[in-house]
Structures are given as C-alpha cells and as structure tokens.
Scaffold this active site. Structure first.
Site, PDB file in Angstrom:
ATOM      1  CG  ASP A  73      71.363   8.728  70.049  1.00 25.91           C
ATOM      2  OD1 ASP A  73      70.679   9.778  69.915  1.00 25.91           O
ATOM      3  OD2 ASP A  73      71.584   8.422  71.395  1.00 25.91           O
ATOM      4  CD  GLU A 160      61.774  10.567  70.754  1.00 21.13           C
ATOM      5  OE1 GLU A 160      61.522  11.394  71.914  1.00 21.13           O
ATOM      6  OE2 GLU A 160      62.593  10.025  70.662  1.00 21.13           O
TER       7      GLU A 160
END
Length: 276
Positions: A73, A160
């Site tokens: 990613d 997150e």
C-alpha cells in the site's frame, strides 16, 4: 546502511509513515521523490526473498515469507511507482491512498493506479478516516474522486487513531465509532457493489471492540508479531507486516502486506471480490 541512514536516503524522515497513514503535512499537490533502495542491501530472515526490510523483526516460525501472496500500500510519499519492477519482484496487489477526510485527494492515486493496471497488478483505493467530519460527507468525497472501475480491488476504509493530526485528535466512544463506520461502509457498498475491506491497527481494534464488528474482511497491522497474537480470535484476510519494507520499483520504504492463503486461494478471492 543503518535504518536512520536508510530513512534519510528515502527522503521520508519528515513524513512519519505509520500504517497506511494519514497526510498530516500540507497538501501541495505534488508527488514526493525519495530515492530507490536496493532490497539486496536489506535482506532479512522471514522476509520474501525478492524484498527487503530496513528495520526487520525476528519472526521465527511466524514469518511473513510463509505466505505466498504479497502486496503493497502506498501514498504520495513513494512518488511514482514502477509497477513492472514491483510485479516482477512478486507484488501481486496494491492499495493506494485516494482520499482523506472530506477535502483531501492524494495526488499519487491517479498516476499510480494507471501504472498498476498497465502492469497487470490489481489495484484499489483507500480512504483515511477523519474523526472531525461526518462519515456521510467522507463517503461522498471518496465516491466523487474514485470512479467505480471493473477489475479494481474493493475499496478500503483505513480507520485508526490519528495522534499526529494537527487539526483533529478526537477519539469518539466506541459506539459512535462503530456507527460512523457503518455509515461510511454502507454508502460505499451500495455504490461500488462490493463490501469494502477494513484496515486498522491494534490499539484502534482494541479500543473500539472491533472483534465484534461483523460482516467485513479485515486488513490488520502487526509489525512485531503475527495477527493471531495481536488480534486474538479475529479472522483476517490481509496482514500488514512491515512499514519499512524495500520493494523494487518503489521509492523509499513501503508498507508490505500478506494475503492469508495460497496462490489458488488468491485467485479465488480475486474472482469473488474484484469490482464488476
């Protein structure tokens, strides 16, 4: 070369990559250009043979290399990615940061997603969630900037705690977090015709009781132990096993991820989960 020198060479010391990660720096619209590192200089036990890690963990029997399928990613921090080289080194999928909150678009998404498709690497988009904006607005922002495209990976919600944010360090209670997650995920499911994947971290998973958040595949960050140890009892599909990987074709350091399954399982997963 030491890890500190590697970060300096990568030009990444000031951007502070953690997990998929948010963009806490001013968004100027240009791609950063750290240097390429040579995986041969960063070989490590337990890391796939074609890759490296500038700060490896001693994995023992729980090594990422026991999995057959790996991917990356990335965001604008990696600059333009040579997906031909990455694919030749075993990169079989990529998720790229597309949006953050309700007013940021990552300039790396459009060119790097084109590069990935041209190289035959399945690619998808992820959204970094911002706790000071309603989930409905964030879903609209993502949908506006990420076209539905047959053959792409399902979208990802990267959620997150963003402790480095200069503008929003809000930590809502778990019930509110889960409610906002449902709003965002439902909107993307309806638009793209497939359920998104959820990326998260150990503390966020624990703080928000995501063990009981059912119905979505999980992509879990755990860079010092396998997910089974850090997320007990949780079934996962993707594992982010390092944030300091060295990948051919990718500038600087990179997040590297494993798929939970063999090559045949991966082909089956793609057949079921690629956008149509």
């Amino acid at each position: 070369m030491s890890f500190f020198k590697a970060i300096l060479a990568a030009g990444a010391l000031s951007v502070g990559l953690v997990g998929c990660g948010g963009d806490s720096a001013p968004h100027k619209g240009e791609l950063m250009r750290p240097e390429f590192l040579d995986p041969a200089d960063y070989r490590a036990p337990g890391v796939p043979a074609t890759l490296g890690d500038t700060d490896p963990h001693e994995w023992g029997g729980a090594a990422p290399a026991r999995y057959a399928v790996h991917g990356i990613d990335a965001a604008r921090y990696q600059g333009l990615i040579d997906f031909g080289k990455a694919r030749a080194a075993g990169v079989q999928f990529a998720w790229l940061k597309a949006t953050e909150g309700g007013d940021r678009v990552d300039p790396g998404f459009a060119p790097n997603s084109r590069n990935a498709r041209a190289a035959g690497v399945p690619v998808g988009a992820y959204h970094f969630f911002y706790f000071c904006r309603p989930a409905s607005e964030q879903a609209e922002w993502f949908i506006r900037h990420v076209p539905k495209r047959a053959g792409d990976l399902p979208p990802v919600l990267d959620i997150e705690w963003n402790h480095t944010s200069p503008s929003c360090r809000k930590r809502p209670p778990a019930a509110e977090v889960q409610r906002e997650m449902r709003t965002f995920l439902d909107a993307l499911s309806a638009h793209y015709g497939t359920r998104p994947v959820i990326y998260t971290t150990i503390d966020f998973w624990r703080d928000n009781d995501l063990e009981h958040f059912a119905g979505y595949e999980l992509w879990l960050r755990s860079v010092t132990a396998p997910p089974e140890e850090r997320y007990p009892g949780t079934h996962w599909t993707f594992w982010q096993w390092t944030g300091t990987g060295v990948v051919p074709g990718v500038r600087g350091i990179s997040d590297v991820n494993a798929f939970r399954g063999n090559a045949a399982a991966w082909r089956d997963w793609l057949a079921r989960r690629l956008q149509r």
